[in-house]
Design a protein around this motif. Structure first.
Motif, PDB file in Angstrom:
ATOM      1  N   LYS A 196       0.828  -1.201   0.000  1.00  0.00           N
ATOM      2  CA  LYS A 196       0.000   0.000   0.000  1.00  0.00           C
ATOM      3  C   LYS A 196       0.869   1.262   0.000  1.00  0.00           C
ATOM      4  CE  LYS A 196      -2.752   2.793   2.962  1.00  0.00           C
ATOM      5  NZ  LYS A 196      -3.156   2.982   4.348  1.00  0.00           N
ATOM      6  N   GLU A 197       1.822   1.267   0.928  1.00  0.00           N
ATOM      7  CA  GLU A 197       2.675   2.448   1.025  1.00  0.00           C
ATOM      8  C   GLU A 197       3.418   2.702  -0.280  1.00  0.00           C
ATOM      9  OE1 GLU A 197       5.897   2.132   3.845  1.00  0.00           O
ATOM     10  OE2 GLU A 197       6.964   3.641   2.665  1.00  0.00           O
ATOM     11  N   LEU A 207       1.148   4.000  -2.963  1.00  0.00           N
ATOM     12  CA  LEU A 207       0.833   5.421  -2.751  1.00  0.00           C
ATOM     13  C   LEU A 207       1.989   6.309  -3.161  1.00  0.00           C
ATOM     14  CD1 LEU A 207      -1.096   5.261   0.601  1.00  0.00           C
ATOM     15  CD2 LEU A 207      -1.960   6.030  -1.617  1.00  0.00           C
ATOM     16  N   ARG A 208       3.175   5.884  -2.763  1.00  0.00           N
ATOM     17  CA  ARG A 208       4.334   6.677  -3.155  1.00  0.00           C
ATOM     18  C   ARG A 208       4.404   6.797  -4.674  1.00  0.00           C
ATOM     19  NH1 ARG A 208       8.334   7.809   0.612  1.00  0.00           N
ATOM     20  NH2 ARG A 208       8.014   6.859   2.669  1.00  0.00           N
ATOM     21  N   LYS A 209       4.083   5.695  -5.350  1.00  0.00           N
ATOM     22  CA  LYS A 209       4.135   5.745  -6.818  1.00  0.00           C
ATOM     23  C   LYS A 209       3.038   6.647  -7.367  1.00  0.00           C
ATOM     24  CE  LYS A 209       5.539   2.205  -9.251  1.00  0.00           C
ATOM     25  NZ  LYS A 209       5.559   0.861  -9.834  1.00  0.00           N
ATOM     26  N   ILE A 210       1.864   6.548  -6.780  1.00  0.00           N
ATOM     27  CA  ILE A 210       0.769   7.396  -7.240  1.00  0.00           C
ATOM     28  C   ILE A 210       1.159   8.858  -7.111  1.00  0.00           C
ATOM     29  CG2 ILE A 210      -1.547   8.195  -6.591  1.00  0.00           C
ATOM     30  CD1 ILE A 210      -2.181   5.238  -5.987  1.00  0.00           C
ATOM     31  N   PHE A 211       1.910   9.170  -6.069  1.00  0.00           N
ATOM     32  CA  PHE A 211       2.303  10.555  -5.872  1.00  0.00           C
ATOM     33  C   PHE A 211       3.675  10.853  -6.447  1.00  0.00           C
ATOM     34  CE2 PHE A 211      -1.197  10.059  -2.958  1.00  0.00           C
ATOM     35  CZ  PHE A 211      -1.969  11.146  -3.361  1.00  0.00           C
ATOM     36  N   PRO A 237       0.568   0.455  -9.318  1.00  0.00           N
ATOM     37  CA  PRO A 237       0.120   1.115  -8.076  1.00  0.00           C
ATOM     38  C   PRO A 237      -1.370   0.920  -7.800  1.00  0.00           C
ATOM     39  CG  PRO A 237       0.643   2.733  -9.774  1.00  0.00           C
ATOM     40  CD  PRO A 237       1.125   1.419 -10.275  1.00  0.00           C
ATOM     41  N   ILE A 269      -4.421   0.514  -4.127  1.00  0.00           N
ATOM     42  CA  ILE A 269      -5.773   0.997  -3.833  1.00  0.00           C
ATOM     43  C   ILE A 269      -6.689  -0.201  -3.596  1.00  0.00           C
ATOM     44  CG2 ILE A 269      -7.532   2.654  -4.541  1.00  0.00           C
ATOM     45  CD1 ILE A 269      -4.700   3.753  -4.681  1.00  0.00           C
ATOM     46  N   LEU A 279      -3.166   5.465 -13.655  1.00  0.00           N
ATOM     47  CA  LEU A 279      -2.662   4.421 -12.773  1.00  0.00           C
ATOM     48  C   LEU A 279      -2.744   3.073 -13.471  1.00  0.00           C
ATOM     49  CD1 LEU A 279      -4.315   5.497  -9.399  1.00  0.00           C
ATOM     50  CD2 LEU A 279      -1.935   5.775 -10.085  1.00  0.00           C
ATOM     51  N   GLU A 329       4.607   2.385 -17.811  1.00  0.00           N
ATOM     52  CA  GLU A 329       4.470   2.888 -16.444  1.00  0.00           C
ATOM     53  C   GLU A 329       5.350   4.116 -16.214  1.00  0.00           C
ATOM     54  OE1 GLU A 329       2.872   2.847 -13.742  1.00  0.00           O
ATOM     55  OE2 GLU A 329       4.319   3.620 -12.302  1.00  0.00           O
ATOM     56  N   ARG A 387       1.779  11.775 -14.566  1.00  0.00           N
ATOM     57  CA  ARG A 387       1.034  11.786 -13.333  1.00  0.00           C
ATOM     58  C   ARG A 387       1.572  12.837 -12.368  1.00  0.00           C
ATOM     59  NH1 ARG A 387       1.109   5.918 -12.557  1.00  0.00           N
ATOM     60  NH2 ARG A 387       2.712   6.246 -10.984  1.00  0.00           N
ATOM     61  N   PHE A 432      -4.430  13.054  -6.386  1.00  0.00           N
ATOM     62  CA  PHE A 432      -5.436  12.049  -6.039  1.00  0.00           C
ATOM     63  C   PHE A 432      -5.967  12.214  -4.626  1.00  0.00           C
ATOM     64  CE2 PHE A 432      -2.841  10.136  -9.297  1.00  0.00           C
ATOM     65  CZ  PHE A 432      -3.735   9.437 -10.082  1.00  0.00           C
ATOM     66  N   PHE A 473      -8.556   9.838  -1.972  1.00  0.00           N
ATOM     67  CA  PHE A 473      -9.244   8.546  -1.892  1.00  0.00           C
ATOM     68  C   PHE A 473     -10.252   8.521  -0.759  1.00  0.00           C
ATOM     69  CE2 PHE A 473      -4.913   7.859  -3.376  1.00  0.00           C
ATOM     70  CZ  PHE A 473      -5.155   7.255  -4.589  1.00  0.00           C
ATOM     71  N   ASN A 510      -5.818   6.976   2.434  1.00  0.00           N
ATOM     72  CA  ASN A 510      -4.532   6.455   1.953  1.00  0.00           C
ATOM     73  C   ASN A 510      -3.341   7.338   2.283  1.00  0.00           C
ATOM     74  OD1 ASN A 510      -5.081   3.922   0.948  1.00  0.00           O
ATOM     75  ND2 ASN A 510      -5.839   4.718  -0.998  1.00  0.00           N
ATOM     76  N   ILE A 554       0.238   7.561   4.369  1.00  0.00           N
ATOM     77  CA  ILE A 554       1.234   6.566   4.790  1.00  0.00           C
ATOM     78  C   ILE A 554       1.391   6.658   6.306  1.00  0.00           C
ATOM     79  CG2 ILE A 554       3.649   5.891   4.617  1.00  0.00           C
ATOM     80  CD1 ILE A 554       3.543   6.836   1.686  1.00  0.00           C
ATOM     81  N   LEU A 607       5.382  14.582   0.148  1.00  0.00           N
ATOM     82  CA  LEU A 607       5.838  13.470  -0.693  1.00  0.00           C
ATOM     83  C   LEU A 607       5.909  13.791  -2.196  1.00  0.00           C
ATOM     84  CD1 LEU A 607       6.704  10.628   0.140  1.00  0.00           C
ATOM     85  CD2 LEU A 607       4.416   9.835  -0.393  1.00  0.00           C
ATOM     86  N   PRO A 608       4.833  14.303  -2.816  1.00  0.00           N
ATOM     87  CA  PRO A 608       4.901  14.544  -4.259  1.00  0.00           C
ATOM     88  C   PRO A 608       6.017  15.519  -4.642  1.00  0.00           C
ATOM     89  CG  PRO A 608       2.638  14.662  -3.490  1.00  0.00           C
ATOM     90  CD  PRO A 608       3.496  14.607  -2.270  1.00  0.00           C
ATOM     91  N   TYR A 627       9.364  13.835  -4.941  1.00  0.00           N
ATOM     92  CA  TYR A 627       9.550  13.087  -6.184  1.00  0.00           C
ATOM     93  C   TYR A 627       9.612  14.007  -7.391  1.00  0.00           C
ATOM     94  CZ  TYR A 627       8.868   9.038  -3.274  1.00  0.00           C
ATOM     95  OH  TYR A 627       9.014   8.090  -2.310  1.00  0.00           O
TER      96      TYR A 627
END
Lengths: 806, 224
Positions: free
Chosen positions: A712-713, A716-720, A799, A803, B54, B74, B81, B87, B89, B93, B95, B106-107, B110
């Motif tokens: 999950k973590e 999420l990191r990938k989603i963001f 990712p 979810i 995603l 990806e 992305r 996003f 949820f 979600n 961490i 976080l974003p 990255y």
């Protein structure tokens, strides 16, 4: 209830195939290593215990004090044993063992050199226990020229025929009558022999009176291995206590004359194998090795047990529901603990069965590698069977205890609601366990590197002389020895023979130690020194370097009688640094100081290693003497080795050597001096590989769990916005930190233990940073590799799964 | 901004084939606020995952900013992305191991933004979301409404052009739910395109347009 436990345990094992496989593999490998190390240690500890009278038998030893220095020997003067028996009623029997040297024996066509034939007293079989196949143990060693053979030697010379009463002839023409045959000496005997010859043979040859004389002078010659068997209720202490009177009676007169002292020492037979190594001793076991092996065996098993703990607690969230439901259904905590212990015990027993099967298959290889002769009977030995079952049980309980107590303590309400902490048990504890595993693994990697560095140092160190392609022939026949100079000339005709020298003593085998009288500013000093008798060619052939003065010169007539060459250590010992040349050494004098030969030092050689690198270079003197010399060193051109050896053999036979052509290369002799270290190195690297392997299994399982748990973590990191590289770096970093901590802990421990080991060698490498860096890098590399599979898998997963996880 | 043509998604599990999306075509313009509605299992979340890059569709075309992206790898999707989409949820979600500030940050990490700028930006956004006083708290220590505000903060931190919200009020009481919807509306007023998936008619009221899905197909697409 029990059947429910077993059923549930079995189903859980089957259901989690991956984890069960890792656990069983790890525990099996751990148990295999443990059982083999156990067999090794057990065999080492069983030395000499099979003799019925073992507890009453002691070997007596000597401490000669010469010029204030103690020299310890495993042997005592020839009359010592009988004299002690005469004086002290505590001594029931005495057995002496006289070496017979390397000599030739033959029966009809069959002839061979034998190194392990010994002369002994007729009491031998009353003191020591051997299985007699033929002959009368009380009578077989009484008559002169009697010989008792071991079974394999009897077969070697007499084949299927009955050897009893037959004659075995020695190279010197003595005719021995076979009076008994015994089973081969067990491999766990410190004293190994192939045949025993009656000691009365020596008495008959020397003259009864001479041989049994208790003249004072005979107590000042080093002699023979001697064992005393005491009466039931006596001990060595009383004999040691009364020894000063004995010394006064038999030894003091001469001791005072030559300024020497003597102390009797003793070692119980059953402790012989692990006692300190004395001069002239038989091969020994190494207690330090045993301790290292016990530690390794424990560590390997512990690491396998930790794998189980880690994986079991990591998976606990998955089991939590089951625990909750069982509790709701009325299970007590104790019942749950028993259930989880049942699972770990079942895995442990499955592993044990697999391990025993592999031990059975690998036993011959083990025997070969470890130099043991453990038989398959061990599998029927009740102590062994019960022992390994106990070990498997302990391992099952150790590995199962933490998960069992942890899981069974879940609160059923929170569990059923699914609110158990996602970390699956204490993450900290798991980290500590991983650190511990890698601490052991890293320390062992570093150990393996340093042991192998030391081994290669031993092989490659410049010894100060050249042993390349040096063939050694031992000249046993005195007639042939006399012909050695002619033989040498003949060999030199062959251009592939680069040189020949005839000596008593060669590098690696210098056994001649004698007291000589050395010139000092303050007068004369008597001290023992190593003596090598050489010829004009010795230094040149061995490429030994001159430091000062000159070598022997054929044009100087006096060199043959009056010159001596010494090494640097000797010069330093006597403070001759200023001017060693011309100093006098008196050799071969009588007790009153008369006679012998006075020689002047004409040259000093650079120290070279004439003994293995376990030893410091000792003082050595080398001179010429016109008596026949036993060692022939022949340097051969390496290119036509086969032809040249054939040529030498041909000449050997032409010269009427009268003995089989039996040669060795000096390099082999030197190699053998490091057998113990090589074996240690080998066992150590195998154990290290196993340790790493089991630790890797653990990491593999743990990384799989962590990948699962952190899906999950990571999603999420990938989603963001995290890239795959970001994720991989993140996960690697966490493991790398653990391995790094393990590495830091391993440094001082490895350093300490290895430093201790290296002290066994007078010459050794310095522990360098390189071994530690390499060890750290290797453990990091294998660790990273083992987690890569799951980390890359989770890092590259879609990712969306994160979810869906909800 | 977004255009789909005959988008479909089929899931295969052993023998069973499930069509989650079937020939879905629609268009969303920059600055729109769109709600996707429909019963459980109608394919709403699947659609949102594809729109959010995603997941890839099994068939059809997906134009994101006029670029056909349905076959992107990806790595390419990840790049689009992180520069364009935020996003939110239903189950927040966040961490668990990171505190509020770190979750929101976080974003930006990255995106490779320097630490000093990140800090400034995080403070800004947390103030706007009225959660600044909880910046050092961990998700477990927050109420649901607070968690979702943190999640919205995380979604907007990188100034995305598009925010996708999957049932953003589903786990909240009505007061907290309204607060989150108001936040989204504010963002929409500032020019961000917003797509939400929801069961709630009240939430849908915030949208300018509702797309209704049933068994993977669009049944109505009305502008209010």
């Amino acid at each position: 209830m029990i059947s429910n436990y077993i059923k549930s345990a079995f189903r859980n094992i089957v259901k989690n195939k991956f984890y069960s496989f890792l656990n069983i593999l790890g525990l099996s490998v751990g148990l295999i290593a443990f059982i083999f190390l156990f067999l090794y240690i057990n065999d080492e500890r069983s030395y000499d215990k099979y003799h019925e009278n073992a507890s009453r038998i002691h070997r007596i030893e000597s401490n000669f004090t010469i010029a204030g220095k103690d020299e310890l020997f495993a042997i005592v003067p020839i009359p010592m044993g009988p004299a002690l028996q005469l004086e002290y009623p505590e001594v029931e029997s005495v057995v002496r063992i006289f070496g017979a040297g390397n000599s030739l024996f033959r029966n009809e066509e069959k002839e061979s050199y034998e190194e392990d034939f010994y002369f002994t007293d007729s009491t031998y079989f009353q003191v020591f226990t051997h299985k007699m196949i033929m002959g009368d143990p009380d009578r077989c060693l009484v008559e002169p020229l009697s010989i008792v053979l071991t079974k394999s030697i009897a077969e070697k010379y007499f084949g299927d025929k009955d050897p009893m009463g037959k004659i075995l002839e020695s190279g010197s023409g003595r005719q021995f009558k076979v009076t008994g045959v015994i089973e081969d000496v067990p491999s766990n005997s410190h004293l190994r022999f192939d045949a025993l010859i009656s000691g009365t043979t020596l008495a008959a040859e020397a003259g009864e009176e001479e041989f049994n004389s208790m003249e004072p002078a005979r107590f000042w010659n080093i002699g023979v291995y001697t064992y005393l068997m005491l009466n039931e209720n006596s001990n060595m202490g009383s004999i040691h206590e009364k020894f000063p009177e004995f010394y006064d009676k038999y030894m003091r007169d001469i001791g005072d004359q030559i300024n020497a002292g003597y102390e009797l020492m003793s070692t119980p037979l059953t402790e012989q194998h692990f006692s300190d190594n004395l001069s002239s001793d038989q091969p020994k076991g190494n207690k330090a090795f045993i301790l290292i092996f016990i530690a390794i065996a424990m560590f390997i098993l512990l690491i396998a047990a930790i794998n189980y703990m880690n994986m079991a607690t990591a998976r606990s969230t998955k089991r939590a529901r089951e625990v909750g439901i069982r509790k709701v259904a009325g299970a007590y905590k104790g019942q749950l603990i028993r259930q989880f212990l049942g699972e770990s015990l079942m895995l442990s027993y499955i592993s044990l069965v697999i391990a025993v099967a592999f031990v059975y298959l690998l036993l011959p290889d083990f025997n070969l590698l470890a130099g043991k002769s453990v038989t398959y009977d061990i599998f029927l030995n009740p102590v062994f069977i019960i022992g390994i079952i106990i070990i498997a049980t302990i391992i099952g309980i150790i590995s199962g205890s933490y998960p069992a107590f942890y899981l069974s303590s879940f609160n059923p309400v929170t569990v059923v609601k699914g609110a158990v902490s996602k970390t699956g048990g204490s993450g900290i504890l798991r980290k500590i366990l991983v650190v511990f595993q890698f601490f052991i693994a890293t320390a062992m990697i570093i150990g393996t590197i340093i042991v192998s560095q030391q081994l290669s140092y031993l092989r490659n160190k410049d010894l100060g002389f050249d042993m390349e392609n040096m063939m050694i022939l031992e000249l046993q026949d005195s007639a042939f020895r006399a012909k050695a100079p002619m033989f040498r000339e003949e060999l030199l005709q062959n251009p592939d023979i680069l040189g020949v020298t005839n000596s008593i003593g060669i590098p690696g085998r210098n056994n001649w130690i004698q007291v000589v009288r050395m010139e000092k500013d303050t007068g004369w000093i008597d001290e023992a020194s190593i003596i090598t008798i050489v010829d004009y060619h010795y230094f040149d052939l061995y490429d030994i370097k001159l430091k000062q003065g000159r070598f022997f010169d054929e044009n100087m007539g006096t060199d043959a009688e009056e010159a001596v060459i010494v090494n640097e250590t000797l010069v330093k010992t006597y403070d001759w640094e200023d001017d060693p040349i011309g100093k006098t050494i008196h050799w071969g004098f009588e007790l009153d100081g008369s006679g012998g030969r006075k020689m002047k030092v004409i040259g000093v050689i650079e120290d070279y290693h004439f003994r293995s690198l376990h030893n410091k270079v000792q003082k050595q003197m080398m001179f010429m003497a016109d008596f026949n010399k036993s060692d022939l060193s022949i340097r051969i051109n390496g290119e036509n080795l086969r032809e040249t050896i054939d040529f030498i053999e041909e000449k050997w036979n032409d010269f009427g050597a009268n003995r089989p052509f039996n040669y060795r290369f000096l390099e082999e002799t030197w190699d053998e001096m490091y057998t113990a270290e090589k074996n240690l190195g080998m066992i150590f690297s195998i154990a290290t590989m196993l340790t790493i392997f089991i630790a890797l299994l653990g990491l593999l399982g743990l990384s799989s769990f962590i990948a699962e748990q952190r899906t999950k973590e990571i999603g999420l990191r990938k989603i963001f916005g995290a890239s795959m590289a970001n994720i991989i770096r993140l996960l690697y970093k966490e493991f790398a930190i653990l391995i790094g901590i393990a590495f830091i802990l391993a440094i001082p421990v490895a350093w300490y233990v290895l430093d201790l080991w290296l002290e066994n060698f007078a010459f050794h490498i310095e522990i360098g940073v390189f071994a530690f860096i390499l060890g750290g890098v290797m453990s990091l590399a294998v660790g990273m590799l083992s987690i890569s599979f799951h980390i890359i898998k989770v890092a590259s997963s879609n990712p969306v799964n994160a979810i869906k996880y909800e | 901004m977004i255009k789909t043509e005959n988008l479909s998604k089929i899931f295969r599990a052993d023998e069973v084939e499930t069509t989650a999306l079937d020939q879905v075509s629609f268009e969303i313009k920059p600055g729109e606020f769109v709600a996707i509605m429909g019963p459980s299992g109608c394919g709403k979340s699947t659609l949102l995952n594809i729109l959010g890059l995603l997941d890839n569709p099994s068939g059809g075309d997906y134009y994101f900013n006029d670029k056909e992206v349905s076959t992107f790898k990806e790595r390419q999707r990840a790049r689009l992305r992180k520069n364009n989409i935020g996003f939110v949820f239903q189950s927040f979600n966040l961490i668990d191991e990171l505190n509020v500030q770190e979750n929101v940050e976080l974003p930006l990490i990255y995106l490779g933004m320097p630490a000093s700028q990140r800090k400034k930006r995080v403070t800004e956004v947390l103030e706007k979301m009225k959660i600044i006083h909880r910046r050092k708290h961990f998700p477990m220590q927050l109420s649901g409404g607070q968690q979702q505000r943190v999640a919205v903060a995380r979604a907007v931190i990188a100034n995305p052009h598009l925010i996708l919200a999957d049932e953003p009020t589903g786990n909240l009481d009505s007061a907290n739910g309204e607060e989150v919807m108001n936040l989204l509306e504010t963002l929409n007023n500032e020019g961000t395109t917003i797509i939400i998936v929801t069961h709630s008619q009240r939430d849908a009221e915030y949208a300018q347009r509702i797309i209704r899905l049933f068994d993977g197909q669009i049944i109505t697409e009305n502008i209010k």
